[in-house]
Motif scaffolding. Structure first.
Motif, PDB file in Angstrom:
ATOM      1  N   TYR A 109      10.303  56.708   5.427  1.00  0.00           N
ATOM      2  CA  TYR A 109      10.939  56.507   6.272  1.00  0.00           C
ATOM      3  C   TYR A 109      10.211  57.655   6.935  1.00  0.00           C
ATOM      4  CZ  TYR A 109      13.988  55.451   2.612  1.00  0.00           C
ATOM      5  OH  TYR A 109      15.130  54.270   1.718  1.00  0.00           O
ATOM      6  N   LEU A 110       9.021  58.070   7.267  1.00  0.00           N
ATOM      7  CA  LEU A 110       7.686  58.428   8.373  1.00  0.00           C
ATOM      8  C   LEU A 110       8.114  57.468   9.530  1.00  0.00           C
ATOM      9  CD1 LEU A 110       7.116  61.342   8.990  1.00  0.00           C
ATOM     10  CD2 LEU A 110       4.707  60.449   8.643  1.00  0.00           C
ATOM     11  N   ASN A 115      18.599  56.627   9.813  1.00  0.00           N
ATOM     12  CA  ASN A 115      19.902  56.156   9.554  1.00  0.00           C
ATOM     13  C   ASN A 115      20.120  55.315   9.306  1.00  0.00           C
ATOM     14  OD1 ASN A 115      21.052  58.947  11.462  1.00  0.00           O
ATOM     15  ND2 ASN A 115      20.123  57.846  13.422  1.00  0.00           N
ATOM     16  N   ILE A 116      19.776  55.365   7.814  1.00  0.00           N
ATOM     17  CA  ILE A 116      20.539  54.328   7.007  1.00  0.00           C
ATOM     18  C   ILE A 116      21.333  54.257   6.221  1.00  0.00           C
ATOM     19  CG2 ILE A 116      19.423  52.187   5.057  1.00  0.00           C
ATOM     20  CD1 ILE A 116      16.718  52.881   5.988  1.00  0.00           C
ATOM     21  N   THR A 117      22.346  53.318   5.921  1.00  0.00           N
ATOM     22  CA  THR A 117      23.285  53.124   5.554  1.00  0.00           C
ATOM     23  C   THR A 117      22.920  52.658   3.078  1.00  0.00           C
ATOM     24  OG1 THR A 117      24.973  52.512   6.981  1.00  0.00           O
ATOM     25  CG2 THR A 117      25.929  52.542   4.777  1.00  0.00           C
ATOM     26  N   ARG A 145      22.333  61.847  -0.510  1.00  0.00           N
ATOM     27  CA  ARG A 145      22.455  60.231  -0.049  1.00  0.00           C
ATOM     28  C   ARG A 145      21.774  59.843  -1.600  1.00  0.00           C
ATOM     29  NH1 ARG A 145      21.279  59.778   6.036  1.00  0.00           N
ATOM     30  NH2 ARG A 145      20.567  62.486   5.248  1.00  0.00           N
ATOM     31  N   VAL A 146      23.094  58.809  -2.163  1.00  0.00           N
ATOM     32  CA  VAL A 146      22.490  58.417  -3.707  1.00  0.00           C
ATOM     33  C   VAL A 146      21.950  56.651  -3.035  1.00  0.00           C
ATOM     34  CG1 VAL A 146      22.950  57.844  -5.759  1.00  0.00           C
ATOM     35  CG2 VAL A 146      23.329  60.042  -3.826  1.00  0.00           C
ATOM     36  N   ILE A 155      15.154  61.209   1.993  1.00  0.00           N
ATOM     37  CA  ILE A 155      15.682  61.766   3.801  1.00  0.00           C
ATOM     38  C   ILE A 155      15.921  63.202   3.476  1.00  0.00           C
ATOM     39  CG2 ILE A 155      15.254  59.199   4.768  1.00  0.00           C
ATOM     40  CD1 ILE A 155      18.449  59.266   4.668  1.00  0.00           C
ATOM     41  N   ASP A 156      16.785  63.243   2.033  1.00  0.00           N
ATOM     42  CA  ASP A 156      17.183  64.497   2.673  1.00  0.00           C
ATOM     43  C   ASP A 156      16.766  65.507   1.465  1.00  0.00           C
ATOM     44  OD1 ASP A 156      20.156  63.231   3.323  1.00  0.00           O
ATOM     45  OD2 ASP A 156      20.387  62.150   2.073  1.00  0.00           O
TER      46      ASP A 156
END
Length: 202
Positions: A109-110, A115-117, A145-146, A155-156
């Motif tokens: 994620y770098l 903003n991936i669902t 998110r899971v 990302i969290d």
């Protein structure tokens, strides 16, 4: 399970996570915080991982026997070299992955759209459901998110914004990824014992 343990340790310790990679037989973390906080983080990671190993394989005290080393990074360039070293760690194995494709590390994620669902948030789980998912009573932020397989999204809990500010551009990140620093870092790991805090001495 190892990914979710990182998230739990992050919530329990006053540190920031910059990069990490979970391998079959070792782990790497790049974190920032005071030395006691960093010690607390790695000890909690070993404790919670050991608890999981005990429950799954009935091995008592396994993780407590594993060595852990902490080294202080004294310059920004060295931080960037180590971050790239950690992200590229997967390429030194037989796994056919690029760092950006390896799920059990921070690299995917770098400099990517974060903003991936994903299928759900922790707020979609009941309290009991969260405890079963995480094997813990620690209360996590409901907005976290899971993934469908129950793995928390890094990302969290990874400081991607801070890493992107340090690297400045994707091109500069790729430059550090392409640098062959393994020899220098591996040599320092072998020779720089005075800069380490071995786990038995913590």
């Amino acid at each position: 399970a190892g990914m979710n343990v990182i998230a739990l340790c992050f919530l329990k310790c006053d540190i920031g996570i910059l990069a990490f990679c979970l391998m079959d037989n070792h782990v790497h973390f790049l974190v920032f915080g005071t030395l006691p906080e960093c010690k607390d983080f790695i000890n909690k990671y070993k404790q919670l991982t050991g608890k999981w190993i005990k429950n799954k394989y009935n091995l008592e005290g396994y993780a407590n026997k594993l060595p852990a080393q902490i080294i202080r990074l004294k310059s920004e360039e060295y931080v960037l070299n180590v971050a790239a070293y950690i992200d590229r760690n997967i390429t030194r194995t037989s796994y056919p992955y690029l760092p950006s494709e390896y799920r059990w590390g921070s690299a995917p994620y770098l400099f990517r759209d974060r903003n991936i669902t994903v299928s759900s948030k922790l707020s979609d789980y009941s309290k009991r459901g969260q405890r079963l998912l995480l094997n813990s009573h620690v209360e996590l932020p409901p907005s976290w998110r899971v993934f469908p397989d129950g793995m928390l999204n890094p990302i969290d809990f990874v400081c991607y914004d801070k890493m992107e500010k340090l690297f400045k551009t994707p091109t500069r990140y790729n430059y550090f990824l392409a640098k062959k620093v393994e020899g220098d870092i591996d040599q320092e790991l072998q020779n720089g014992r005075q800069t380490y805090i071995i786990d038995k001495d913590l």
